[in-house]
Design an enzyme around this catalytic site. Structure first.
Site, short mmCIF file in Angstrom:
data_model
loop_
_atom_site.label_atom_id
_atom_site.label_comp_id
_atom_site.label_asym_id
_atom_site.label_seq_id
_atom_site.Cartn_x
_atom_site.Cartn_y
_atom_site.Cartn_z
N GLU A 1 46.92 36.38 37.76
CA GLU A 1 47.10 37.80 38.07
C GLU A 1 48.57 38.20 37.93
O GLU A 1 49.45 37.34 37.89
CB GLU A 1 46.61 38.05 39.51
CG GLU A 1 45.12 37.79 39.72
CD GLU A 1 44.22 38.92 39.16
OE1 GLU A 1 44.66 39.66 38.27
OE2 GLU A 1 43.07 39.03 39.63
N ASN B 1 44.33 44.45 33.91
CA ASN B 1 45.68 44.50 34.48
C ASN B 1 46.62 43.51 33.78
O ASN B 1 47.68 43.19 34.30
CB ASN B 1 45.64 44.24 35.99
CG ASN B 1 45.09 42.84 36.31
OD1 ASN B 1 44.80 42.06 35.42
ND2 ASN B 1 44.96 42.53 37.59
N ASP C 1 38.84 28.76 33.65
CA ASP C 1 38.76 29.05 35.09
C ASP C 1 37.33 28.92 35.61
O ASP C 1 36.38 28.79 34.82
CB ASP C 1 39.31 30.45 35.39
CG ASP C 1 38.87 31.49 34.36
OD1 ASP C 1 37.88 31.24 33.65
OD2 ASP C 1 39.50 32.56 34.27
N HIS D 1 45.88 40.34 33.07
CA HIS D 1 45.73 38.92 33.43
C HIS D 1 45.14 38.11 32.27
O HIS D 1 44.42 38.64 31.42
CB HIS D 1 44.94 38.73 34.73
CG HIS D 1 43.48 38.97 34.68
ND1 HIS D 1 42.82 39.89 35.47
CD2 HIS D 1 42.49 38.39 33.94
CE1 HIS D 1 41.53 39.85 35.23
NE2 HIS D 1 41.30 38.96 34.30
C1 GLP Z 1 37.77 37.45 33.67
C2 GLP Z 1 38.07 36.09 33.05
C3 GLP Z 1 39.11 36.20 31.95
C4 GLP Z 1 38.67 37.27 30.98
C5 GLP Z 1 38.61 38.60 31.69
C6 GLP Z 1 38.24 39.77 30.77
O1 GLP Z 1 38.75 37.86 34.55
N1 GLP Z 1 38.54 35.16 34.04
O2 GLP Z 1 39.24 34.95 31.31
O3 GLP Z 1 39.58 37.34 29.91
O4 GLP Z 1 37.61 38.48 32.70
O5 GLP Z 1 36.87 39.79 30.58
P1 GLP Z 1 36.10 40.70 29.56
O6 GLP Z 1 36.23 40.03 28.24
O7 GLP Z 1 34.70 40.72 30.06
O8 GLP Z 1 36.74 42.05 29.58
#
Ligand code: GLP
Length: 241
Positions: free
Chosen positions: A142, A135, A67, A137
């Site tokens: 989402e 959440n 993304d 995702h």
């Molecule tokens: C963002 C990214 C996801 C990632 C998520 C969790 O939303 N787009 O790809 O998995 O954060 O991030 P973290 O590993 O910092 O908790």
């Protein structure tokens, strides 16, 4: 599905590295699906070390990131391309021409989505690295996203904007939209490696481990890929061991 519960983040990153190296061992031209976020940083550090020790090369690899935020400039160090450059690409022998992201700088963002989808359909990933949103995702899919979704533009939920605001000066400055790989495309990988660390992920991980497939928890779609490995730390694990 294989679940591995480990004592801490360091071990999680070590285990993740082993799975990664094993998955690409015999591949001449490996194809990686890569994730951003804090969770895979330890894995990327270990991969850089492996590269420095001559155990791995990215020379003939292609990478596809999940993304990218909409609205940040190309030079902004908080965009996901910069994140990947800083944590992995600039430290290994990858050809940047072989690293792909959704193009958020195209005037026609819908066209960008279609182009990324088309590209992805030609490259099944050998391994797809994933983190987990609080959440549930995955990438920026989402809750409520259809499991057959392809690359699309998303309005981020309040909970995701809040979680991401730790990298920005304020909530207002935090991007509220992005282009994300769709769930169907994420699943199109030979192996999926989901990394989960910290108490905040417990609830989302529980839905997944309970085997409940629901669009309210996008990560539960991963249960449809039999080659799913989950590595989580004790804090994120929702059951008593
Ligand atoms: C963002 C990214 C996801 C990632 C998520 C969790 O939303 N787009 O790809 O998995 O954060 O991030 P973290 O590993 O910092 O908790």
């Amino acid at each position: 599905m294989r679940v591995k519960v480990v004592n801490n983040y360091e071990i999680l990153s070590k285990e993740a590295e082993s799975v990664f190296l094993e998955a690409i061992k015999l591949k001449e031209k490996p194809i990686f699906g890569l994730a951003t976020g804090s969770t895979p940083i330890g894995l990327y550090k270990n991969l850089v070390n492996s590269f420095n020790e001559g155990k791995i090369s990215f020379k003939d690899a292609k990478t596809f990131n999940l993304d990218e935020y909409i609205g940040l400039s190309k030079e902004d160090t908080r965009n996901y391309k910069s994140f990947m450059n800083e944590n992995l690409f600039s430290k290994v022998d990858i050809d940047l021409k072989n690293t792909f992201f959704p193009d958020v700088y195209n005037k026609d963002l819908k066209q960008s989505c279609l182009s990324y989808s088309k590209l992805l359909s030609n490259y099944k990933r050998d391994i797809q690295i994933l983190g987990l949103g609080e959440n549930g995702h995955i990438a920026f899919n989402e809750p409520g996203t259809e499991f057959n979704s392809k690359t699309h533009i998303v309005k981020l939920t309040e909970s995701t904007i809040k979680a991401n605001s730790r990298f920005f000066k304020s909530l207002e400055e935090t991007p509220s939209s992005a282009i994300t790989m769709g769930i169907e495309e994420i699943l199109n990988a030979h192996l999926i490696l989901l990394l989960v660390a910290g108490e905040k992920k417990k609830e989302a991980l529980k839905i997944l481990l309970d085997g409940k497939i629901t669009i309210e928890c996008p990560a539960s779609a991963l249960l449809n890929n039999p080659n799913l490995i989950i590595i989580c730390d004790k804090e994120a694990y929702p059951y008593k061991e």
